[in-house]
Motif scaffolding. Structure first.
Motif, PDB file in Angstrom:
ATOM      1  N   LYS A 285       0.741  -1.029   0.151  1.00 30.06           N
ATOM      2  CA  LYS A 285       0.122  -0.037  -0.304  1.00 30.06           C
ATOM      3  C   LYS A 285       0.968   1.567   0.403  1.00 30.06           C
ATOM      4  CE  LYS A 285      -3.671  -1.979   3.332  1.00 30.06           C
ATOM      5  NZ  LYS A 285      -4.146  -2.063   4.547  1.00 30.06           N
ATOM      6  N   ASP A 286       0.445   2.064  -0.495  1.00 34.96           N
ATOM      7  CA  ASP A 286       1.187   3.447  -1.014  1.00 34.96           C
ATOM      8  C   ASP A 286       0.990   3.885   0.298  1.00 34.96           C
ATOM      9  OD1 ASP A 286       2.224   3.483  -3.079  1.00 34.96           O
ATOM     10  OD2 ASP A 286       0.436   4.775  -3.932  1.00 34.96           O
ATOM     11  N   PRO A 287       1.971   5.079   1.204  1.00 37.90           N
ATOM     12  CA  PRO A 287       2.820   5.371   2.958  1.00 37.90           C
ATOM     13  C   PRO A 287       1.389   5.698   2.892  1.00 37.90           C
ATOM     14  CG  PRO A 287       3.756   6.478   0.735  1.00 37.90           C
ATOM     15  CD  PRO A 287       3.666   5.636   0.409  1.00 37.90           C
ATOM     16  N   ASN A 288       1.835   6.632   4.493  1.00 42.21           N
ATOM     17  CA  ASN A 288       1.060   7.968   4.944  1.00 42.21           C
ATOM     18  C   ASN A 288      -0.691   7.757   4.397  1.00 42.21           C
ATOM     19  OD1 ASN A 288       3.539   8.065   5.928  1.00 42.21           O
ATOM     20  ND2 ASN A 288       4.080   9.353   3.970  1.00 42.21           N
ATOM     21  N   ALA A 289      -1.062   6.703   4.054  1.00 41.72           N
ATOM     22  CA  ALA A 289      -2.828   6.432   3.444  1.00 41.72           C
ATOM     23  C   ALA A 289      -2.782   7.267   2.507  1.00 41.72           C
ATOM     24  CB  ALA A 289      -3.338   6.782   4.863  1.00 41.72           C
ATOM     25  N   THR A 290      -1.437   7.823   2.207  1.00 39.93           N
ATOM     26  CA  THR A 290      -1.881   8.834   0.338  1.00 39.93           C
ATOM     27  C   THR A 290      -2.643   8.164  -1.038  1.00 39.93           C
ATOM     28  OG1 THR A 290       0.589   7.992  -0.125  1.00 39.93           O
ATOM     29  CG2 THR A 290       0.102  10.084   1.536  1.00 39.93           C
ATOM     30  N   SER A 291      -3.050   8.272  -1.386  1.00 38.34           N
ATOM     31  CA  SER A 291      -3.347   8.453  -2.965  1.00 38.34           C
ATOM     32  C   SER A 291      -2.112   8.348  -3.935  1.00 38.34           C
ATOM     33  CB  SER A 291      -4.778   8.736  -3.485  1.00 38.34           C
ATOM     34  OG  SER A 291      -6.363   8.624  -2.721  1.00 38.34           O
ATOM     35  N   ALA A 292      -2.041   7.913  -5.123  1.00 42.09           N
ATOM     36  CA  ALA A 292      -1.143   7.722  -5.881  1.00 42.09           C
ATOM     37  C   ALA A 292      -1.527   8.101  -7.524  1.00 42.09           C
ATOM     38  CB  ALA A 292       0.075   7.139  -5.904  1.00 42.09           C
ATOM     39  N   TRP A 293      -1.032   8.999  -7.993  1.00 38.28           N
ATOM     40  CA  TRP A 293      -1.300   8.766 -10.016  1.00 38.28           C
ATOM     41  C   TRP A 293       0.686   7.918  -9.974  1.00 38.28           C
ATOM     42  CZ3 TRP A 293       2.237  11.814 -12.130  1.00 38.28           C
ATOM     43  CH2 TRP A 293       2.423  12.821 -12.145  1.00 38.28           C
ATOM     44  N   ASN A 294       0.091   6.716 -11.196  1.00 32.99           N
ATOM     45  CA  ASN A 294       1.337   6.577 -11.587  1.00 32.99           C
ATOM     46  C   ASN A 294       1.325   6.884 -13.644  1.00 32.99           C
ATOM     47  OD1 ASN A 294       3.435   4.263 -13.126  1.00 32.99           O
ATOM     48  ND2 ASN A 294       4.246   4.099 -10.993  1.00 32.99           N
ATOM     49  N   ALA A 295       2.035   7.859 -14.419  1.00 40.64           N
ATOM     50  CA  ALA A 295       1.869   7.941 -15.749  1.00 40.64           C
ATOM     51  C   ALA A 295       3.553   7.595 -16.289  1.00 40.64           C
ATOM     52  CB  ALA A 295       2.549   9.631 -15.924  1.00 40.64           C
ATOM     53  N   VAL A 296       2.817   6.803 -16.847  1.00 45.08           N
ATOM     54  CA  VAL A 296       3.871   6.220 -17.791  1.00 45.08           C
ATOM     55  C   VAL A 296       3.922   6.468 -19.237  1.00 45.08           C
ATOM     56  CG1 VAL A 296       4.652   3.917 -19.211  1.00 45.08           C
ATOM     57  CG2 VAL A 296       2.965   3.329 -17.097  1.00 45.08           C
ATOM     58  N   ASP A 395      -6.069   9.866  10.616  1.00 47.84           N
ATOM     59  CA  ASP A 395      -6.184   8.115  11.451  1.00 47.84           C
ATOM     60  C   ASP A 395      -4.918   7.226  10.869  1.00 47.84           C
ATOM     61  OD1 ASP A 395      -7.544   6.409  13.123  1.00 47.84           O
ATOM     62  OD2 ASP A 395      -7.684   5.471  10.958  1.00 47.84           O
ATOM     63  N   PHE A 396      -3.861   7.251  10.196  1.00 43.38           N
ATOM     64  CA  PHE A 396      -2.778   6.755   9.982  1.00 43.38           C
ATOM     65  C   PHE A 396      -1.971   8.074  10.530  1.00 43.38           C
ATOM     66  CE2 PHE A 396       1.307   6.058   7.741  1.00 43.38           C
ATOM     67  CZ  PHE A 396       1.159   4.515   7.637  1.00 43.38           C
ATOM     68  N   LEU A 397      -1.937   8.836  10.465  1.00 47.28           N
ATOM     69  CA  LEU A 397      -0.904   9.859  11.303  1.00 47.28           C
ATOM     70  C   LEU A 397      -0.773   9.961  12.727  1.00 47.28           C
ATOM     71  CD1 LEU A 397      -1.033  12.243   8.705  1.00 47.28           C
ATOM     72  CD2 LEU A 397       0.826  10.971   8.745  1.00 47.28           C
ATOM     73  N   SER A 398      -1.660   9.571  13.320  1.00 42.98           N
ATOM     74  CA  SER A 398      -2.057   9.802  14.258  1.00 42.98           C
ATOM     75  C   SER A 398      -2.341   7.949  15.161  1.00 42.98           C
ATOM     76  CB  SER A 398      -3.482  10.302  15.139  1.00 42.98           C
ATOM     77  OG  SER A 398      -4.926   9.421  15.087  1.00 42.98           O
ATOM     78  N   ARG A 399      -2.575   7.101  14.756  1.00 46.36           N
ATOM     79  CA  ARG A 399      -2.336   6.072  15.921  1.00 46.36           C
ATOM     80  C   ARG A 399      -1.435   4.700  15.074  1.00 46.36           C
ATOM     81  NH1 ARG A 399      -5.487   2.372  14.552  1.00 46.36           N
ATOM     82  NH2 ARG A 399      -6.546   2.819  12.777  1.00 46.36           N
ATOM     83  N   LYS A 400      -0.109   4.946  13.479  1.00 51.25           N
ATOM     84  CA  LYS A 400       0.724   5.115  13.704  1.00 51.25           C
ATOM     85  C   LYS A 400       1.530   5.211  13.298  1.00 51.25           C
ATOM     86  CE  LYS A 400      -2.527   1.381  11.299  1.00 51.25           C
ATOM     87  NZ  LYS A 400      -3.293   0.602  10.139  1.00 51.25           N
ATOM     88  N   ALA A 401       2.516   5.986  14.043  1.00 46.26           N
ATOM     89  CA  ALA A 401       3.312   6.743  14.241  1.00 46.26           C
ATOM     90  C   ALA A 401       4.288   6.035  13.658  1.00 46.26           C
ATOM     91  CB  ALA A 401       3.609   7.692  15.428  1.00 46.26           C
ATOM     92  N   ASP A 402       4.794   4.854  14.040  1.00 46.72           N
ATOM     93  CA  ASP A 402       6.090   4.674  13.578  1.00 46.72           C
ATOM     94  C   ASP A 402       5.827   3.589  12.438  1.00 46.72           C
ATOM     95  OD1 ASP A 402       3.341   2.090  14.811  1.00 46.72           O
ATOM     96  OD2 ASP A 402       4.943   0.669  15.208  1.00 46.72           O
ATOM     97  N   GLN A 403       5.002   4.056  11.882  1.00 43.53           N
ATOM     98  CA  GLN A 403       4.856   3.449  10.144  1.00 43.53           C
ATOM     99  C   GLN A 403       5.102   5.033   9.192  1.00 43.53           C
ATOM    100  OE1 GLN A 403       2.026   0.672   9.529  1.00 43.53           O
ATOM    101  NE2 GLN A 403       1.900  -0.178  11.446  1.00 43.53           N
ATOM    102  N   ILE A 404       4.969   5.487   9.480  1.00 40.70           N
ATOM    103  CA  ILE A 404       5.005   7.030   8.585  1.00 40.70           C
ATOM    104  C   ILE A 404       6.614   7.074   8.112  1.00 40.70           C
ATOM    105  CG2 ILE A 404       5.036   9.214   9.271  1.00 40.70           C
ATOM    106  CD1 ILE A 404       3.134   9.485  11.345  1.00 40.70           C
ATOM    107  N   SER A 405       6.493   7.384   7.074  1.00 39.19           N
ATOM    108  CA  SER A 405       7.966   7.333   6.385  1.00 39.19           C
ATOM    109  C   SER A 405       7.460   8.555   5.934  1.00 39.19           C
ATOM    110  CB  SER A 405       7.409   6.227   5.424  1.00 39.19           C
ATOM    111  OG  SER A 405       6.508   6.343   4.056  1.00 39.19           O
ATOM    112  N   GLY A 406       8.890   9.263   5.026  1.00 39.19           N
ATOM    113  CA  GLY A 406       9.488   9.711   3.193  1.00 39.19           C
ATOM    114  C   GLY A 406       9.614  11.594   4.220  1.00 39.19           C
ATOM    115  N   PHE A 407       9.442  11.625   6.006  1.00 36.18           N
ATOM    116  CA  PHE A 407       9.785  12.903   6.277  1.00 36.18           C
ATOM    117  C   PHE A 407      11.014  12.880   6.685  1.00 36.18           C
ATOM    118  CE2 PHE A 407       4.860  12.763   7.279  1.00 36.18           C
ATOM    119  CZ  PHE A 407       4.968  13.564   7.327  1.00 36.18           C
ATOM    120  N   PRO A 414       4.892  14.788  12.259  1.00 31.52           N
ATOM    121  CA  PRO A 414       4.103  15.649  11.652  1.00 31.52           C
ATOM    122  C   PRO A 414       2.459  15.409  11.139  1.00 31.52           C
ATOM    123  CG  PRO A 414       5.611  13.637  11.064  1.00 31.52           C
ATOM    124  CD  PRO A 414       5.683  13.777  12.478  1.00 31.52           C
ATOM    125  N   TYR A 415       1.979  14.384  12.544  1.00 30.78           N
ATOM    126  CA  TYR A 415       0.426  14.761  12.965  1.00 30.78           C
ATOM    127  C   TYR A 415       0.505  16.197  13.677  1.00 30.78           C
ATOM    128  CZ  TYR A 415      -4.078  13.989  15.279  1.00 30.78           C
ATOM    129  OH  TYR A 415      -5.377  14.490  15.239  1.00 30.78           O
TER     130      TYR A 415
END
Length: 484
Positions: A285-296, A395-407, A414-415
Motif C-alpha cells: 500500500k502507498d505510504p501514509n494512507a496517501t493516494s497516488a497517480w502513476n504516469a507511463v 487516522d494513519f498519522l495519529s495511530r501509526k506513528a511508527d509506520q510514518i515514512s518519507g519525512f 508530523p501529525y
C-alpha cells in the motif's frame, strides 16, 4: 511445487539452466546425484546450505566452490554475490552482466561454466525458472469483470464526486507533457548519463544502470526509483499557465493535495521510475494512507489491485502482521504470478489493467497493488491526499506513528504539524475529518460492547438482553474489531 493447471505456460520458452541444474523432482529417476559429493553438508536442505554460504565473503565462496561441482553450483547463486556487492560496492566497477562477474571484475571470457547437469535443486533452479517465464499468460485475457476502467480525462469535480475510491486509467492528460514528447532511455542516458540515481539498495550513475538494464538475468531486476529526480535533473514542475517551462504537471483531477499545506516539511511525494522488463513492485500500500497517480512515458505496466478494509483479507499469497506494519509475500513478482495469480483473478474485488505509454493510473488510498513492467519503461509517480481521504490520512498519522515514512528527520510529530497547518488553511475540512473519526471511534465502541457484553447502551435495562461475560457471535461481515 508448480501447479501445471494454473496457467498455460510453454515449457519450450524456458531455456536450460546455464550450469545444467535441474529441478529436484528429476533426481527420482537419476542414476546419480552430484550432491553426494558435499560430504556432511548432504544432510542439510538446499535452503540451509544457501543460508550458510551467505555468511562467507567472496574469497571463501570461491574456495568452497572449487571443492566439487555441487558446491560450485551453490556458490554461483546470484543472490549471494548481489548481497556481497551491496555490502561492499567495488570502486570504479563496470557492470558485467551478472553480480558475480561484476563483483569479481571478470570479463565474460574468463567466466568458467562447469557441467552440473546431475545436480537437482529447486533452490538453485527456481530463481532461473522465474527469471525466464513468459509474462503473457498473466497480463493478457483480463476478465471483463476485473478490467480497470479507462477514461479520456476527469475534471476535479468528477474525481471528487465519484472516483476517489476507484482505480482508473486516463488516456489523454500525459500526452500533453513535454517529457512525454522527449524522454526515452537513450535520450536520458545522453543527457544524464553521469547523474547518480537511486535503484533500490544502490546509487549508480544512470549510464551504469542502463548497462544493467540491458544486460541482466535477475529474477527480480533492480528498479530505479528516485525521489530527488526533479532537483537532480533541473526540472520545473507546475501547471503550464503558472510555470511556462514545466516538464510535466499533475493531471487536473489530481491537483488537490492537502499535504501541500506542509510546504517543504511534507513527506517525499514524487519519483522517477525506470526499469527493464520484469522489474516492478510486489504487493504493498502507498505510504501514509496517501493516494497516488502513476504516469507511463515509455513502455507499459501491468497492474493488479485489491481494495483494503477490515472486512477483507489481503491479496492471495500476502500475509500481514496484526498491526499491519509488516507484509510478507513471495520474494519475487514472478513467484507470486506462478503461485497465486489464478486464485487472485477469482478473488472478489480484484481489478487488473495495462497502463501504456501516455497513460496514467490512479491508485486510491489503502489499495493493495502489484505492478510489473511488461517491457522496459519510464514513469513518473506522485503521492497526494485528496479531501475525500483526509480522514484516512489523519487516522494513519495519529495511530501509526511508527509506520510514518518519507519525512525529513528534523520534522518531529508530523501529525501535529499537519493538523496545525490544516487549522489555518482548511478548517472546515479538518472539522469534517474529525467528525468522521469520532463516528468511526464510536462505531468501534458500540461493536466492542456488543461483542463483550452482548448489548449496547441503547439496550438499557432490557431484561431480554444477555448479561455480562463474553458472548462472541461473529457475523458474516468479517469485521476486524479493535479495542477502543
Amino acid at each position: 511445487m508448480l501447479d501445471p493447471t494454473a496457467q498455460d505456460i510453454s515449457q519450450d520458452a524456458i531455456p536450460c539452466h546455464p550450469l545444467g541444474v535441474k529441478p529436484s523432482g528429476n533426481a527420482l529417476l537419476a542414476a546419480w546425484n552430484l550432491r553426494s559429493a558435499i560430504g556432511a553438508f548432504n544432510i542439510l536442505p538446499d535452503e540451509l546450505i544457501i543460508t550458510v554460504l551467505e555468511l562467507l565473503d567472496g574469497a571463501a565462496l570461491l574456495n568452497i566452490g572449487r571443492t566439487c561441482k555441487a558446491f560450485y553450483a551453490f556458490t554461483r547463486a546470484e543472490e549471494l554475490w548481489k548481497a556481497l556487492f551491496i555490502r561492499s560496492i567495488p570502486s570504479g566497477f563496470s557492470w558485467r552482466g551478472t553480480w558475480r562477474s561484476t563483483f569479481l571484475n571478470l570479463p565474460e571470457s574468463q567466466v568458467s561454466i562447469l557441467d552440473c547437469s546431475h545436480l537437482f535443486s529447486d533452490t538453485l533452479h527456481r530463481p532461473f525458472y522465474c527469471a525466464h517465464i513468459s509474462l503473457d499468460p498473466y497480463v493478457t485475457k483480463i476478465p471483463v469483470r476485473n478490467a480497470i476502467p479507462r477514461l479520456p480525462d476527469l475534471s476535479p469535480e468528477e474525481f471528487q464526486e465519484s472516483w476517489t475510491d476507484k482505480p482508473f486509467i486516463l488516456t489523454e492528460p500525459v500526452r500533453a507533457w513535454p517529457v512525454y514528447q522527449t524522454w526515452s532511455v537513450e535520450a536520458l542516458l545522453e543527457k544524464y548519463g553521469d547523474t547518480v540515481f537511486r535503484a533500490e539498495a544502490v546509487d549508480w550513475p544512470l549510464r551504469t544502470y542502463g548497462d544493467y538494464m540491458h544486460n541482466n538475468s535477475d529474477e527480480s531486476p533492480l528498479y530505479l526509483f528516485d525521489r530527488a529526480f526533479v532537483s537532480k535533473m533541473g526540472l520545473k514542475v507546475g501547471k503550464p499557465d503558472e510555470e511556462p517551462d514545466a516538464a510535466y504537471w499533475p493531471p487536473s483531477c489530481f491537483g488537490e493535495d492537502l499535504f501541500s499545506v506542509l510546504g517543504n516539511d511534507r513527506p517525499d511525494r514524487q519519483w522517477l521510475i525506470i526499469g527493464p522488463e520484469r522489474s516492478g513492485s510486489t504487493f504493498h500500500k502507498d505510504p501514509n494512507a496517501t493516494s497516488a497517480w502513476n504516469a507511463v512515458l515509455r513502455g507499459s505496466k501491468y497492474w493488479i489491485m485489491f481494495p483494503s478494509s477490515s472486512k477483507l483479507p489481503p491479496p492471495p499469497g500476502v500475509y500481514v502482521s496484526e498491526d499491519q506494519s509488516e507484509v510478507t509475500s513471495p520474494l519475487s513478482i514472478a513467484e507470486w504470478l506462478l503461485g497465486f495469480h489464478a486464485e487472485a483473478r477469482r478473488t472478489p474485488g480484484c481489478v487488473e489493467g495495462i497502463c501504456a505509454a501516455g497513460e496514467v493510473l490512479h491508485v486510491p488510498s489503502g489499495w493493495w497493488h502489484l505492478v510489473v513492467n511488461i517491457e522496459p519503461s519510464i514513469a513518473i509517480t506522485q503521492n497526494f491526499i485528496p479531501r475525500a481521504h483526509l480522514t484516512a490520512a489523519l487516522d494513519f498519522l495519529s495511530r501509526k506513528a511508527d509506520q510514518i515514512s518519507g519525512f525529513r528527520k528534523d520534522v518531529h510529530d508530523p501529525y501535529e504539524r499537519f493538523v496545525k497547518q490544516l487549522q489555518v488553511s482548511h478548517p472546515d475540512l479538518l472539522e469534517q475529518a474529525y467528525e468522521q473519526l469520532k463516528q468511526k471511534s464510536e462505531g468501534k465502541k458500540r461493536k466492542w460492547d456488543e461483542l463483550v457484553h452482548g448489548k449496547t447502551a441503547e439496550d438499557g435495562n432490557n431484561a431480554d438482553a444477555p448479561e455480562g461475560g463474553f458472548s462472541f457471535g461473529f457475523g458474516d461481515d468479517g469485521s476486524d474489531v479493535e479495542v477502543p
